[in-house]
Design a protein around this motif. Structure first.
Motif, PDB file in Angstrom:
ATOM      1  N   ALA A  93       5.090  -7.634   4.219  1.00 55.18           N
ATOM      2  CA  ALA A  93       4.025  -7.398   3.239  1.00 55.18           C
ATOM      3  C   ALA A  93       2.904  -6.591   3.891  1.00 55.18           C
ATOM      4  O   ALA A  93       2.493  -6.888   5.015  1.00 55.18           O
ATOM      5  N   ASN A  94       2.439  -5.598   3.200  1.00 50.36           N
ATOM      6  CA  ASN A  94       1.410  -4.655   3.687  1.00 50.36           C
ATOM      7  C   ASN A  94       1.887  -3.807   4.874  1.00 50.36           C
ATOM      8  O   ASN A  94       1.084  -3.168   5.554  1.00 50.36           O
ATOM      9  N   GLY A  95       3.196  -3.791   5.101  1.00 57.77           N
ATOM     10  CA  GLY A  95       3.747  -2.955   6.170  1.00 57.77           C
ATOM     11  C   GLY A  95       3.620  -1.479   5.812  1.00 57.77           C
ATOM     12  O   GLY A  95       3.489  -1.105   4.643  1.00 57.77           O
ATOM     13  N   ILE A  96       3.674  -0.649   6.853  1.00 59.14           N
ATOM     14  CA  ILE A  96       3.479   0.793   6.652  1.00 59.14           C
ATOM     15  C   ILE A  96       4.755   1.575   7.016  1.00 59.14           C
ATOM     16  O   ILE A  96       5.384   1.312   8.039  1.00 59.14           O
ATOM     17  N   ARG A 145       7.538   6.466  -7.004  1.00 57.59           N
ATOM     18  CA  ARG A 145       8.602   6.023  -7.926  1.00 57.59           C
ATOM     19  C   ARG A 145       9.396   4.868  -7.322  1.00 57.59           C
ATOM     20  O   ARG A 145       9.876   3.987  -8.023  1.00 57.59           O
ATOM     21  N   LEU A 146       9.518   4.867  -5.988  1.00 60.81           N
ATOM     22  CA  LEU A 146      10.291   3.820  -5.323  1.00 60.81           C
ATOM     23  C   LEU A 146       9.463   2.558  -5.071  1.00 60.81           C
ATOM     24  O   LEU A 146       9.943   1.612  -4.458  1.00 60.81           O
ATOM     25  N   GLY A 147       8.218   2.579  -5.530  1.00 66.40           N
ATOM     26  CA  GLY A 147       7.419   1.358  -5.480  1.00 66.40           C
ATOM     27  C   GLY A 147       6.474   1.257  -4.297  1.00 66.40           C
ATOM     28  O   GLY A 147       5.842   0.217  -4.098  1.00 66.40           O
ATOM     29  N   PHE A 148       6.355   2.325  -3.513  1.00 66.07           N
ATOM     30  CA  PHE A 148       5.389   2.288  -2.414  1.00 66.07           C
ATOM     31  C   PHE A 148       3.982   2.480  -2.968  1.00 66.07           C
ATOM     32  O   PHE A 148       3.782   3.110  -4.002  1.00 66.07           O
ATOM     33  N   THR A 168       2.357   8.599   4.794  1.00 70.23           N
ATOM     34  CA  THR A 168       2.236   7.157   5.009  1.00 70.23           C
ATOM     35  C   THR A 168       2.304   6.473   3.651  1.00 70.23           C
ATOM     36  O   THR A 168       1.844   7.018   2.639  1.00 70.23           O
ATOM     37  N   ALA A 169       2.907   5.306   3.639  1.00 70.68           N
ATOM     38  CA  ALA A 169       3.066   4.560   2.388  1.00 70.68           C
ATOM     39  C   ALA A 169       3.122   3.081   2.726  1.00 70.68           C
ATOM     40  O   ALA A 169       3.638   2.695   3.776  1.00 70.68           O
ATOM     41  N   ARG A 170       2.587   2.276   1.841  1.00 67.49           N
ATOM     42  CA  ARG A 170       2.522   0.836   2.101  1.00 67.49           C
ATOM     43  C   ARG A 170       3.431   0.064   1.157  1.00 67.49           C
ATOM     44  O   ARG A 170       3.634   0.462   0.009  1.00 67.49           O
ATOM     45  N   LYS A 171       3.905  -1.062   1.656  1.00 67.45           N
ATOM     46  CA  LYS A 171       4.575  -2.025   0.781  1.00 67.45           C
ATOM     47  C   LYS A 171       3.565  -3.125   0.510  1.00 67.45           C
ATOM     48  O   LYS A 171       3.012  -3.687   1.445  1.00 67.45           O
ATOM     49  N   THR A 172       3.297  -3.404  -0.739  1.00 66.43           N
ATOM     50  CA  THR A 172       2.306  -4.469  -1.017  1.00 66.43           C
ATOM     51  C   THR A 172       3.031  -5.694  -1.551  1.00 66.43           C
ATOM     52  O   THR A 172       4.207  -5.652  -1.844  1.00 66.43           O
TER      53      THR A 172
END
Ligand SMILES: C[S@@+](CC[C@H](N)C(=O)[O-])C[C@H]1O[C@@H](n2cnc3c(N)ncnc32)[C@H](O)[C@@H]1O
Length: 172
Positions: A93-96, A145-148, A168-172
């Motif tokens: 969670a919140n990884g980059i 689109r992939l949810g980042f 850079t993109a985050r997973k929330t």
């Protein structure tokens, strides 16, 4: 690579996909670093790094940061979404997710990059036949689109002949 390294949070466990000879993994040492590379010629024992021969799907577990540096262009475009989704599922969670590519919209710098890369492929220096770049606007849209979340791009090519671009993109 030092410009990319700045995006990796301090002490964050890192997975480097398509690690090549492990240069970025070495620069990122001091935290847990797992490097995965399909070309067995490049994989060697490096202190402080778990260096694995294979494609990304051999890795299990989650990471706070995942890097993919100059690798996507060697992978056919229709396989990008699947790879990026695997990255998403492997991020905590919140990884980059940090991706370094070349910007094909930078016409002159990209022409030089194309010549050099075709030479490297012809000499068999880099695994993979593909040579695919996506314009930053399209790639940012793909990541969204992939949810980042918090998806950003940044040119990091000042004083370099290649049009380096970092995402850079985050997973929330
Ligand atoms: C230009 S090199 C970059 C290596 C390293 N990331 C670096 O920046 O020094 C591209 C790497 O991608 C690897 N590669 C090719 N196809 C791949 C795939 N489907 N998955 C992961 N890595 C791949 C190649 O073996 C090669 O080591």
């Amino acid at each position: 690579m030092l410009r990319v390294l700045r995006e990796v949070p301090r002490n964050a466990p890192l997975l480097d996909i398509g690690a090549g000879h492990g240069l970025f993994a070495v620069l990122a040492r001091g935290r847990r670093v797992v490097a995965v590379e399909p070309d067995a010629r490049k994989v060697r024992r490096l202190d402080g790094i778990e260096f694995v021969i294979g494609f990304d799907d051999v890795i299990t577990g989650t990471f706070d940061a995942i890097s993919i540096i100059d690798v996507l262009y060697k992978i056919p475009l229709d396989q990008w979404d699947a790879l990026l989704m695997r990255c998403r599922s492997r991020l905590a969670a919140n990884g980059i997710l940090i991706i370094k590519e070349q910007d094909p919209t930078a016409r002159f710098k990209n022409a030089w990059n194309a010549i050099q890369e075709r030479g490297a492929t012809a000499l068999g220096l880099t695994l993979g036949e593909s040579f695919t770049y996506e314009a930053p606007a399209e790639f940012l849209a793909r990541l969204k689109r992939l949810g980042f979340e918090n998806v950003q791009s940044k040119r990091i090519d000042f004083a370099y002949p290649h049009p380096h671009v970092m995402y850079t993109a985050r997973k929330t």
